[in-house]
Every structure is written in C-alpha cells, then in structure tokens.
Design an enzyme around this catalytic site. Structure first.
Site, PDB file in Angstrom:
ATOM      1  N   LYS A  64       0.622  -1.178  -0.043  1.00 13.68           N
ATOM      2  CA  LYS A  64       0.039   0.069   0.012  1.00 13.68           C
ATOM      3  C   LYS A  64       0.922   1.408  -0.142  1.00 13.68           C
ATOM      4  CE  LYS A  64       0.191  -2.218   3.735  1.00 13.68           C
ATOM      5  NZ  LYS A  64      -0.196  -3.529   4.292  1.00 13.68           N
ATOM      6  N   ASP A  99      -0.340   3.422   8.088  1.00 14.70           N
ATOM      7  CA  ASP A  99      -0.969   2.262   7.338  1.00 14.70           C
ATOM      8  C   ASP A  99      -2.251   2.604   6.542  1.00 14.70           C
ATOM      9  OD1 ASP A  99      -0.505  -0.734   6.537  1.00 14.70           O
ATOM     10  OD2 ASP A  99      -2.491  -0.396   7.670  1.00 14.70           O
ATOM     11  N   GLY A 103      -6.671  -6.372   3.404  1.00 16.81           N
ATOM     12  CA  GLY A 103      -6.439  -7.670   3.161  1.00 16.81           C
ATOM     13  C   GLY A 103      -7.191  -8.617   2.445  1.00 16.81           C
ATOM     14  N   LYS A 143      -4.006   3.188   2.701  1.00 25.52           N
ATOM     15  CA  LYS A 143      -5.163   2.703   2.253  1.00 25.52           C
ATOM     16  C   LYS A 143      -6.281   3.425   1.799  1.00 25.52           C
ATOM     17  CE  LYS A 143      -4.052  -1.477   5.230  1.00 25.52           C
ATOM     18  NZ  LYS A 143      -4.248  -2.281   6.256  1.00 25.52           N
ATOM     19  N   GLY A 156       1.544 -11.523  13.236  1.00 28.14           N
ATOM     20  CA  GLY A 156       1.948 -11.448  11.885  1.00 28.14           C
ATOM     21  C   GLY A 156       0.827 -10.101  11.485  1.00 28.14           C
ATOM     22  N   GLU A 216      -5.271  -5.477  -5.322  1.00 28.07           N
ATOM     23  CA  GLU A 216      -6.311  -5.913  -4.304  1.00 28.07           C
ATOM     24  C   GLU A 216      -5.772  -6.408  -2.697  1.00 28.07           C
ATOM     25  OE1 GLU A 216      -9.968  -6.371  -5.090  1.00 28.07           O
ATOM     26  OE2 GLU A 216      -9.563  -5.798  -3.020  1.00 28.07           O
TER      27      GLU A 216
HETATM   28  N1  HSE Z   1      -0.122  -3.990   9.049  1.00 28.18           N
HETATM   29  C1  HSE Z   1      -1.531  -4.039   8.326  1.00 28.18           C
HETATM   30  C2  HSE Z   1      -2.850  -4.305   9.466  1.00 28.18           C
HETATM   31  C3  HSE Z   1      -1.537  -5.303   7.548  1.00 28.18           C
HETATM   32  O1  HSE Z   1      -2.517  -4.313  10.419  1.00 28.18           O
HETATM   33  O2  HSE Z   1      -3.852  -3.810   9.095  1.00 28.18           O
HETATM   34  C4  HSE Z   1      -2.363  -5.331   6.502  1.00 28.18           C
HETATM   35  O3  HSE Z   1      -2.262  -4.200   5.451  1.00 28.18           O
END
Ligand code: HSE
Length: 427
Positions: free
Chosen positions: A105, A201, A134, A205, A187, A129
């Site tokens: 992203k 983040d 996700g 997005k 993860g 996508e």
């Molecule tokens: N680090 C991101 C989250 C992973 O926690 O949403 C998916 O983009």
C-alpha cells in the site's frame, strides 16, 4: 494447458501465505480455470526460509535481474513492503514485460502514477487488491461493481493491528504495549509498527480507496491523520459506559463542499454495523447514490487472508489478456481543481477534569455555547472524584472542528476545568 509462471518477491508472512495457497491449489486452479499456475522463482535473502516452505533450491533467485530475465516468469508478485527496493524491483519487472501483483500500500499510494505508466507502456497488468483491507475484496468492488454509483462516503476499519489492540484493551483491560506485542507475534503488524499505530498504514489505504471512490487522486499527505498512541484506557472505559466503542476509523466523504479525508480514533455508537468489527477483522462501509449502503467485512491482515487477495489477482491476470487501469487521472498530486475540506463536522466526546463546586458546569457550558457547540449528553463520574476534582464527560451534537478547538483552548485557559481528551464521535 496454458502455463503461467509466477515469481514471488519476499517470503515474509504474506509471501509465505501466497506460496502456500498457490502450491496447495495448483490442481484445483487447473480444473476450474484451465490454467496451470506455477511458482517458478522466488527472491528471498533468507534461503533457509524458502527451503523450509518446500521451494526447490534452483528456484531461489539471487537478484531481481535474474527474476526479470527468466522467460518462465509471467507475473511478479511483490510482497516485500516499503518503498525501496520494492519500487525499483516492480518497475524492473514491468519494464521487462511482466505483469505485477502487489500488496504494497505504501508503494502504490505514493507511486501509483509511475507504476501505472510503466504498466501501460509495457502492456502489462498491475493489480493491488491485497494493498487494502487484506482479504476483503474492496478494490475490485470499487473498480467494477460500484461503477454505476457516485460514491458519497466511505468509513472503514482498515488496519488490523490497531483494531486488535483497541479490541483487546476494551474487552480485557489489557495494556497497549502488551497487546501490540501480541499483534506483532500474530503477523498483523508492519515490520515497523509505527506505520500501524500512528495511522500511516490506514492513511495509505484510505488514499487508494478514496482515489478510486472519488475518481481523483487523493495523496496521503492530504489526509488528516491521528494514530492510537495517545489513546487513554480511561476514555475507552467511559465511552463504553455511554454506549460507544473506540475504533481507528478512516473516513472519506465527497460532497458539494469538497473532499474530506481523515484517519483518527473515533467513538462509534454500539449498534452501528462498524461497532461489531473486532480483533484483526476489517470492514469498509460504503455509501453510493444508487446502491445506498454496502458493507464489506473480513480479515484485513494475516498470511492466508492477504494471500487470498494476491492469488485472486494472479488468477485474474493469468486468465485475461487485456487489463484495466485506474478510474481516475493517476498523477503524483491532486488535480488543482480538487477542493479539500479541513474544518470537519462531527460530534465530539470531551473529557474534562473539573473542580467539583457550584457553577463550574455552567461556566463550561457558557464557553461551549459561545462557540456554537450544543451538548447532547453529560455524565459526571462521581466515583472517580479525587482531591475535589471530578471527571465530566460531554458528548456534543454535530459541530465544527475549529469551534471545538477554540472552546477547548478557552476552557483550558481558565482555572476551573481542564480538557483531558477530545475524541470524534460517529453515531
Ligand atoms: N499491518 C497491516 C494491518 C497489515 O495491521 O492492517 C495489512 O495491511
């Protein structure tokens, strides 16, 4: 049968998930799609990681040139994250005539114009996508299914890590630091968790999703951004008592006044469809002028959910000869005619520490009323009174951000009360 070769750049959480899905479903895809999709190459510095996934040694490339010159590779999957070297690698792949599928992203948000130009020039596909939300199929929904609409607004919980942290803090009373470590172990978090917890983040997005929704480039620098590092557990508790849950919400609106884009902690009234989105789950709530409200919900992070989005793009790319690109003019900055709204309208939760004596509340009310702010709800938390100071929580009706800021400054400059928290509210 048509054979399509894949190279995977990066075998981290998502790269590993993508490899697993592709290798375990190979026969299924042959049967359903009539195409044999084979991982022909991987680029991963930790050779033992590749071997532990069952990848044959001869498929482990040592540099990007080797991947780009491999005639068996048709599609390059970039799941490394970050801008460099991912950008150089993706451009090299496109310029070598390989289509690209990416989950990156930050790269797509900042350089979509350069990547798309290279893809068009070389007649290659460029798919992303997995870059947003996700496994939740929001990009193609916006690019295809919702094209009949003028999108009026979107609200989303689009970062799994922060949603996991806020949910655990709210349900278990766990500390921020403790839960962040758990999210990293699972993860969900980015390599540098600052991107998650400071809202970058989500802003990357939102930049992609709002550009697609509003058909104009929305650079992430135009997005108002606040993360969750300043969130106080007390506010989560008080909010809960008043019927609200705290979420890191990404909001995009398009109205006659202009485009409004923001990411910040937000109280959502229990009962709102987004209020029940917990843990690492994500959701996007889109309002179009014809379709009205649509909510997409699912896992926003993790190896297999994000791998699912990647593989969906790989299959699309492997089974199509012509590719579509953005539905907006893909430039580095916003079109000069784009108007951005910065004086948002919202309801607000305001927590004050006030001296518990006659007249304090009426003085606070006088300041709010002077700035045109109307109060919808007031709660005094008497059980938390200490040294003659008591927390008072106010929820306002819709009001403008600038008026709230002015009122807060004026209250704080007096002797009787101090504003400890201000949180925007969606009802
Ligand atoms: N680090 C991101 C989250 C992973 O926690 O949403 C998916 O983009």
């Amino acid at each position: 049968m048509k054979k399509v070769g894949i190279a995977i750049l990066g075998l981290g959480v998502v790269g590993g998930g993508t490899y697993k899905i592709l290798s375990e479903h190979r026969e299924f895809y042959k049967k359903i799609h009539g195409v044999d999709i084979v991982v022909e190459s991987v680029l991963e510095l930790r050779k033992e990681r590749a071997l532990s996934l069952g990848i044959e040694e001869h498929k482990i490339a040592s540099n990007i040139a080797e991947v780009c010159s491999n005639p068996d590779v048709d599609i390059v999957v970039e799941v490394m994250g970050g801008v460099e070297p991912a950008k150089t690698f993706v451009l090299s792949a496109l310029n070598a005539g390989k289509s690209v599928v990416t989950s990156n992203k930050e790269l797509f948000c900042k350089y979509s114009h350069e990547l798309e130009n290279a893809a068009k020039k070389n007649n290659c596909g460029l798919f992303y996508e997995a870059s947003c939300v996700g496994g939740v199929p929001v990009i193609r929904t916006l690019l295809d299914n919702l094209q009949g609409n003028k999108i009026l607004s979107m609200m989303g919980i689009i970062n799994g890590t922060t949603n996991y942290i806020l949910t655990k803090m709210s349900n278990d009373g766990a500390s921020y630091e403790e839960v962040l470590k758990e999210a990293q172990k699972l993860g969900y978090a980015e390599a540098d968790s600052t991107a998650d917890v400071e809202g970058y983040d989500a802003a990357y997005k939102l930049s992609i999703l709002s550009s697609l929704s509003f058909h104009t480039k929305i650079p992430y620098t135009k997005i108002y951004r606040e993360g969750i590092t300043g969130v106080n557990a007390l506010d989560i508790e008080y909010g809960k008592r008043m019927g609200y849950v705290l979420k890191l919400l990404a909001i995009g609106k398009n109205s006659d006044s202009g485009i409004e884009v923001r990411v910040h902690p937000t109280f959502i009234k229990c009962g709102h469809p987004l209020a029940g989105v917990n843990d690492s789950f994500n959701a996007v709530y889109i309002t179009g002028d014809s379709v009205e409200d649509v909510m997409l919900y699912g896992r926003g992070a993790g190896a297999l959910p994000t791998g699912s989005a990647i593989v969906g793009d790989v299959i699309y790319c492997a089974t199509h000869d012509n590719f579509n690109y953005s539905t907006f003019k893909n430039t580095a900055s916003a079109a000069p005619s784009t108007k951005f709204v910065t004086n948002f309208e919202s309801a607000y939760y305001i927590r004050l520490s006030a001296k518990d004596k006659a007249g304090v509340l009426s003085k606070v009310s006088a300041v709010l009323s002077k700035h045109g702010i109307s109060v919808a709800q007031v709660v005094q938390e008497d059980d938390k009174k200490s040294n003659g100071v008591v927390p008072i929580i106010l929820i306002t009706h819709l009001t403008h951000e600038k008026d709230v800021n002015k009122a807060v400054d004026e209250i704080n400059s007096g002797e009787l009360a101090n504003v400890d928290s201000v949180i925007r509210v969606v009802s």
